[in-house]
Design a protein around this motif. Structure first.
Motif, short mmCIF file in Angstrom:
data_model
loop_
_atom_site.label_atom_id
_atom_site.label_comp_id
_atom_site.label_asym_id
_atom_site.label_seq_id
_atom_site.Cartn_x
_atom_site.Cartn_y
_atom_site.Cartn_z
N ILE A 25 0.65 -1.30 -0.03
CA ILE A 25 -0.22 0.26 0.25
C ILE A 25 1.05 1.31 0.19
CG2 ILE A 25 -1.75 1.29 1.00
CD1 ILE A 25 -2.81 -1.48 2.15
N ARG A 26 0.45 1.99 -0.75
CA ARG A 26 1.50 3.08 -1.06
C ARG A 26 0.79 4.40 -0.33
NH1 ARG A 26 0.52 7.78 -4.58
NH2 ARG A 26 2.63 9.05 -4.90
N ARG A 27 1.00 4.94 0.77
CA ARG A 27 0.42 5.43 1.24
C ARG A 27 1.23 7.43 0.70
NH1 ARG A 27 -3.09 3.08 4.50
NH2 ARG A 27 -2.52 1.24 5.12
N ARG A 28 0.53 8.77 0.29
CA ARG A 28 0.74 9.96 0.60
C ARG A 28 0.55 10.29 2.00
NH1 ARG A 28 4.43 11.99 -1.33
NH2 ARG A 28 3.55 14.54 -2.18
N ARG A 29 1.30 11.47 2.59
CA ARG A 29 1.13 11.52 3.94
C ARG A 29 1.44 13.03 4.00
NH1 ARG A 29 0.97 7.91 8.67
NH2 ARG A 29 1.00 5.58 7.57
N GLU A 30 1.35 13.75 5.54
CA GLU A 30 1.32 15.11 5.81
C GLU A 30 1.03 15.39 6.88
OE1 GLU A 30 -0.83 19.54 4.43
OE2 GLU A 30 -1.51 17.89 4.41
N CYS A 31 2.55 15.72 7.32
CA CYS A 31 3.42 16.49 8.18
C CYS A 31 2.40 17.59 9.28
CB CYS A 31 4.69 16.85 8.71
SG CYS A 31 5.03 17.56 10.12
N THR A 32 1.94 17.03 10.17
CA THR A 32 0.98 17.84 11.22
C THR A 32 1.39 19.39 11.83
OG1 THR A 32 1.56 16.77 13.19
CG2 THR A 32 -0.75 15.75 11.93
N SER A 33 3.01 19.56 11.33
CA SER A 33 3.96 20.53 12.07
C SER A 33 3.83 21.70 10.64
CB SER A 33 4.61 20.56 12.94
OG SER A 33 5.36 21.39 12.99
N CYS A 34 4.57 20.09 9.98
CA CYS A 34 5.56 21.53 8.92
C CYS A 34 4.18 21.59 7.39
CB CYS A 34 6.85 21.09 8.63
SG CYS A 34 7.44 19.51 7.71
N GLY A 35 3.44 20.57 7.16
CA GLY A 35 2.29 20.34 6.12
C GLY A 35 3.69 19.16 5.02
N PHE A 36 4.71 19.48 5.21
CA PHE A 36 5.88 18.95 4.23
C PHE A 36 4.58 17.60 4.19
CE2 PHE A 36 9.40 16.22 2.53
CZ PHE A 36 9.59 16.11 1.98
N ARG A 37 4.85 17.43 2.60
CA ARG A 37 4.36 15.37 2.27
C ARG A 37 5.18 14.84 1.70
NH1 ARG A 37 -1.41 16.55 -0.90
NH2 ARG A 37 -2.88 17.72 0.49
N PHE A 38 5.17 13.37 2.26
CA PHE A 38 5.56 12.05 1.61
C PHE A 38 5.14 11.04 0.81
CE2 PHE A 38 5.69 12.94 6.25
CZ PHE A 38 6.07 11.47 7.38
N THR A 39 5.33 9.87 0.72
CA THR A 39 5.24 8.51 0.73
C THR A 39 6.15 7.77 1.70
OG1 THR A 39 5.21 9.38 -1.71
CG2 THR A 39 4.46 6.82 -0.99
N THR A 40 4.88 7.27 1.95
CA THR A 40 5.47 6.05 2.71
C THR A 40 5.25 4.44 1.93
OG1 THR A 40 3.87 5.54 3.84
CG2 THR A 40 5.62 7.07 4.63
N TYR A 41 5.34 2.66 2.01
CA TYR A 41 4.87 1.89 1.72
C TYR A 41 4.93 1.22 2.90
CZ TYR A 41 5.79 4.04 -2.87
OH TYR A 41 5.81 5.12 -3.81
N GLU A 42 3.95 0.72 2.34
CA GLU A 42 3.71 -0.66 4.29
C GLU A 42 3.53 -1.72 2.77
OE1 GLU A 42 -0.26 -2.07 5.79
OE2 GLU A 42 0.52 0.28 5.80
N HIS A 43 4.00 -2.50 3.42
CA HIS A 43 4.65 -4.31 3.24
C HIS A 43 3.96 -5.52 3.56
CE1 HIS A 43 6.42 -2.49 -0.70
NE2 HIS A 43 7.23 -1.48 0.24
N ALA A 44 3.26 -6.44 3.31
CA ALA A 44 3.41 -7.42 4.49
C ALA A 44 4.46 -8.14 4.63
CB ALA A 44 2.25 -8.48 4.16
N GLN A 45 3.66 -8.34 6.24
CA GLN A 45 5.76 -9.08 6.84
C GLN A 45 5.71 -10.39 6.22
OE1 GLN A 45 8.12 -7.39 8.51
NE2 GLN A 45 9.11 -9.29 9.02
N GLU A 46 6.70 -11.11 5.27
CA GLU A 46 7.34 -12.48 4.70
C GLU A 46 8.26 -12.53 4.75
OE1 GLU A 46 6.47 -11.09 0.52
OE2 GLU A 46 4.43 -11.90 0.40
N SER A 47 8.77 -14.08 5.14
CA SER A 47 10.00 -14.55 5.26
C SER A 47 11.02 -13.91 4.36
CB SER A 47 9.57 -15.96 5.68
OG SER A 47 9.30 -16.78 3.80
N PRO A 48 12.21 -13.66 4.96
CA PRO A 48 12.98 -12.83 4.68
C PRO A 48 13.70 -14.32 3.46
CG PRO A 48 13.91 -14.29 6.63
CD PRO A 48 12.30 -13.95 6.75
N LEU A 49 14.15 -12.40 2.44
CA LEU A 49 14.41 -13.22 0.57
C LEU A 49 15.74 -13.45 1.54
CD1 LEU A 49 12.64 -12.00 -2.27
CD2 LEU A 49 12.26 -13.83 -1.99
#
Length: 148
Positions: A25-49
């Motif tokens: 899941i790709r999430r666009r976030r906005e800082c509540t303090s400075c308003g800066f926008r950035f992207t985070t990614y959420e991945h399911a935890q799987e056994s390591p490659l």
């Protein structure tokens, strides 16, 4: 999630999108303090490659290491970071489907090159020149001719 601009720990999600294959899941976030926008990614935890290197040693798959290599290869090209994240997602999903939890560095590199070739031929040559470790100009020229 800490803001990369001001280090504030509070942000709000502006937009969420699932990847095409549904593995992240790709999430666009906005800082509540400075308003800066950035992207985070959420991945399911799987056994390591595990990557099996040329010398037979093994090391855990490191997305950030691959992403760094792709950033170098795509420098000053019109390629968005999200495209590179998607490329890595595709490669990782393909590795898990075909090879389970272990893959050789050669197979991994070839999988990246196939996708990079479709994305940008200049970035492909840049990445291939490091990955294939061309010994001389003839090898480099030969790769360029194959690309044409």
């Amino acid at each position: 999630m800490r803001c990369p601009s001001c280090a504030n720990e509070e942000s709000r999600v502006v937009d969420s999108r699932s990847s095409d294959d549904g593995t992240s899941i790709r999430r666009r976030r906005e800082c509540t303090s400075c308003g800066f926008r950035f992207t985070t990614y959420e991945h399911a935890q799987e056994s390591p490659l595990v990557i099996i290197k040329k010398d037979g040693s093994m090391e855990p798959f490191d997305r950030s290491k691959l992403l760094h290599g792709l950033f170098v290869a795509t420098a000053k090209r019109n390629i968005k970071p999200e495209q590179l994240e998607d490329l890595i997602d595709e490669v990782e999903a393909d590795v898990r489907k075909r090879h389970r939890n272990e893959v050789s560095s050669k197979v991994l590199g070839d999988m990246v090159l196939v996708r990079l070739k479709e994305l940008d031929k200049v970035a492909y040559i840049r990445f291939a020149s490091v990955y294939k470790d061309f010994k001389d100009l003839e090898e480099f020229t030969s790769e360029l001719e194959r690309l044409s």
